[in-house]
Design a protein around this motif. Structure first.
Motif, mmCIF file in Angstrom:
data_model
loop_
_atom_site.group_PDB
_atom_site.id
_atom_site.type_symbol
_atom_site.label_atom_id
_atom_site.label_comp_id
_atom_site.label_asym_id
_atom_site.label_seq_id
_atom_site.Cartn_x
_atom_site.Cartn_y
_atom_site.Cartn_z
ATOM 1 N N SER A 186 0.907 -1.255 -0.050
ATOM 2 C CA SER A 186 -0.119 0.127 -0.137
ATOM 3 C C SER A 186 0.792 1.270 0.138
ATOM 4 C CB SER A 186 -0.844 0.022 1.186
ATOM 5 O OG SER A 186 -1.672 -0.915 1.091
ATOM 6 N N LEU A 191 -4.645 -5.974 -0.217
ATOM 7 C CA LEU A 191 -4.050 -4.839 0.341
ATOM 8 C C LEU A 191 -4.939 -4.437 1.468
ATOM 9 C CD1 LEU A 191 -3.316 -2.601 -2.905
ATOM 10 C CD2 LEU A 191 -1.835 -4.339 -1.600
ATOM 11 N N ALA A 229 -5.415 2.973 -1.381
ATOM 12 C CA ALA A 229 -4.378 2.369 -2.363
ATOM 13 C C ALA A 229 -4.925 1.498 -3.310
ATOM 14 C CB ALA A 229 -3.258 1.464 -1.406
#
Length: 173
Positions: A26, A70, A75
């Motif tokens: 991220s 993630l 992100a």
């Protein structure tokens, strides 16, 4: 023994390693470049490159798959909106690892890991070298032609006479 074990455990449990790589991935997507140890950078490359490949296809299924890795909405949004259009033409190799040396405290080898298409310094350097690059054969011909034109007429016959003298000596012998 570690026969057949193909990834680095980084001295962490499975859950800790998975969450650490998710956080690093991220950060890499949001900041385009992070500094970490070389071992973590190599592990992160293996983790993040399949996600970048998955992001090339912007579907709900691929967004959900990437989010499951993630666990960061910002992100995922950044990845699909800004990063994936830039890497769309690249067949792979989305990250670059640059070694930095050793950390003072524990002598761990440090490295930058970055997204290849976002390093402006390297991209501008490649453009400059591409503009100045010429063919070698063309450069020699031009370099030889200019001194011959610029040379005075008195010097030009001397270079032409020298081979003639050599031929004359060769015929007599």
């Amino acid at each position: 023994m570690r026969h057949g074990k193909k990834f680095n455990k980084l001295s962490r449990t499975h859950a800790h390693r998975r969450q650490m790589l998710a956080n690093m991935a991220s950060s890499l997507i949001l900041h385009k470049r992070i500094q970490t140890t070389l071992a973590k950078a190599k592990a992160l490359r293996v983790y993040v490159e399949p996600l970048l490949t998955k992001s090339k296809e912007d579907t709900t299924a691929s967004r959900r798959t990437v989010f499951s890795y993630l666990q960061n909405k910002e992100a995922v949004t950044e990845l699909f909106r800004e990063v994936s259009p830039k890497i769309a033409q690249r067949p792979g190799g989305y990250t670059r690892i640059l070694k930095l040396g050793f950390r003072l405290g524990d002598n761990a080898e440090m490295a930058f890991i970055e997204l290849v298409d976002y390093n402006e310094a390297m991209l501008s350097a490649k453009k400059e070298t591409a503009k100045t690059k010429t063919r070698r054969a063309g450069g020699r011909k031009k370099a030889e032609a200019k001194p011959a034109e610029a040379a005075p007429a008195a010097e030009a016959p001397k270079t032409a006479e020298a081979p003639a003298e050599v031929k004359a000596e060769g015929e007599n012998a």
